[in-house]
Design a protein around this motif. Structure first.
Motif, mmCIF file in Angstrom:
data_model
loop_
_atom_site.group_PDB
_atom_site.id
_atom_site.type_symbol
_atom_site.label_atom_id
_atom_site.label_comp_id
_atom_site.label_asym_id
_atom_site.label_seq_id
_atom_site.Cartn_x
_atom_site.Cartn_y
_atom_site.Cartn_z
ATOM 1 N N THR A 100 0.852 -1.191 0.000
ATOM 2 C CA THR A 100 0.000 0.000 0.000
ATOM 3 C C THR A 100 0.885 1.237 0.000
ATOM 4 O O THR A 100 1.975 1.228 0.577
ATOM 5 C CB THR A 100 -0.898 -0.013 1.261
ATOM 6 O OG1 THR A 100 -1.693 -1.196 1.241
ATOM 7 C CG2 THR A 100 -1.803 1.185 1.330
ATOM 8 N N ARG A 151 -3.248 5.810 4.558
ATOM 9 C CA ARG A 151 -3.224 5.239 3.206
ATOM 10 C C ARG A 151 -3.387 6.397 2.213
ATOM 11 O O ARG A 151 -4.263 7.230 2.377
ATOM 12 C CB ARG A 151 -4.368 4.251 3.031
ATOM 13 C CG ARG A 151 -4.171 2.934 3.727
ATOM 14 C CD ARG A 151 -5.488 2.131 3.746
ATOM 15 N NE ARG A 151 -5.286 0.779 4.218
ATOM 16 C CZ ARG A 151 -5.147 0.447 5.494
ATOM 17 N NH1 ARG A 151 -5.204 1.376 6.443
ATOM 18 N NH2 ARG A 151 -4.955 -0.824 5.838
ATOM 19 N N GLU A 154 -4.696 6.520 -0.589
ATOM 20 C CA GLU A 154 -6.051 6.553 -1.162
ATOM 21 C C GLU A 154 -7.064 7.227 -0.241
ATOM 22 O O GLU A 154 -8.105 7.690 -0.700
ATOM 23 C CB GLU A 154 -6.528 5.129 -1.472
ATOM 24 C CG GLU A 154 -6.729 4.291 -0.224
ATOM 25 C CD GLU A 154 -6.876 2.812 -0.479
ATOM 26 O OE1 GLU A 154 -7.749 2.214 0.160
ATOM 27 O OE2 GLU A 154 -6.143 2.261 -1.311
ATOM 28 N N SER A 203 -6.167 9.843 1.754
ATOM 29 C CA SER A 203 -5.733 11.218 1.956
ATOM 30 C C SER A 203 -6.772 12.160 1.356
ATOM 31 O O SER A 203 -7.247 11.916 0.247
ATOM 32 C CB SER A 203 -4.372 11.429 1.288
ATOM 33 O OG SER A 203 -3.959 12.763 1.421
ATOM 34 N N GLU A 210 -6.115 13.402 -2.387
ATOM 35 C CA GLU A 210 -5.658 12.478 -3.424
ATOM 36 C C GLU A 210 -6.866 11.884 -4.134
ATOM 37 O O GLU A 210 -8.003 12.045 -3.698
ATOM 38 C CB GLU A 210 -4.800 11.364 -2.813
ATOM 39 C CG GLU A 210 -3.581 11.883 -2.053
ATOM 40 C CD GLU A 210 -2.676 12.776 -2.865
ATOM 41 O OE1 GLU A 210 -2.476 12.534 -4.068
ATOM 42 O OE2 GLU A 210 -2.148 13.744 -2.294
ATOM 43 N N LYS A 211 -6.618 11.160 -5.192
ATOM 44 C CA LYS A 211 -7.729 10.621 -5.982
ATOM 45 C C LYS A 211 -8.556 9.607 -5.272
ATOM 46 O O LYS A 211 -8.534 8.891 -4.497
ATOM 47 C CB LYS A 211 -7.240 10.039 -7.295
ATOM 48 C CG LYS A 211 -6.105 9.051 -7.152
ATOM 49 C CD LYS A 211 -5.613 8.625 -8.496
ATOM 50 C CE LYS A 211 -4.343 7.806 -8.294
ATOM 51 N NZ LYS A 211 -3.824 7.215 -9.415
#
Length: 196
Positions: free
Chosen positions: A156, A188, A190, A192, A195-196
């Motif tokens: 990850t 992680r 993802e 955040s 983030e995307k």
């Protein structure tokens, strides 16, 4: 009907008070998370607290525009009597779901009946946001309860929320190799917020 003569006026104040208290509860919960070296959860609570402040402002602005002064209400508000971060996340999930499922839909219906469609829409829109909050708290509660807040079954990407360092692996590092902040700052990538 004038807003100052309505039940909707009281519901707006209940919602304002509830959002204000949620903001403070989440600020207190953030301090508890920080004390337990879970800075990422501190930031989750603070992020949500900021959104609760904005909800309170929406409700308060309607009251101000209507020229409402002192309003007497009777209402119950939760007190989270724990210092356990997992329990605080679970309680926050419950509180948010109550607003989403019960309180704000009922307030929206009352506002609609009394002829305040914009206020009804605000209650309904904010109810949907409260569901997002509930889902967020639930996701982090599950990760913490499963011992997976800083550990994954697969490789990850982890980001340090202090300096932005990205680490790839099954576990966030015990300490950021760049800024030396503790593992509690890692999330992680993802999850955040930006983030995307």
């Amino acid at each position: 009907m004038e807003l100052r003569d309505s039940v909707t006026k009281e519901n707006l104040l209940r919602a304002f008070a509830g959002e204000s208290q949620a903001r403070n509860r989440y600020t207190f919960s953030a301090a508890t998370a920080k004390k337990n070296n879970m800075e990422v959860l501190q930031l989750v609570f603070e992020y949500t607290a900021g959104q609760e402040k904005e909800h309170a402002e929406v409700f308060y602005d309607y009251l101000k525009k209507a020229g409402c002064a002192n309003i007497d209400i009777t209402a119950g508000y939760p007190v989270d009597c724990t210092e356990d971060v997992l329990e605080l996340l679970k309680l926050a999930t419950e509180h948010e779901m109550d607003e989403y499922e019960s309180a704000y839909p009922a307030f929206g219906d009352q506002a609609e009946q009394e002829g305040f469609p914009a206020i009804a829409a605000a209650f309904r829109q904010i109810a949907k946001i409260e569901k997002v909050h509930a889902d967020r708290f639930k996701r982090f509660a599950q990760l913490l309860e499963q011992g997976k807040l800083f550990v994954s079954d697969v490789d990850t990407a982890w980001i340090c929320l202090n300096c932005g360092h990205i680490h790839n692996g099954k576990q966030a590092p015990a300490q950021c190799p760049v800024c030396k902040h503790s593992q509690g700052y890692f999330i992680r990538l993802e999850l955040s917020p930006y983030e995307k």
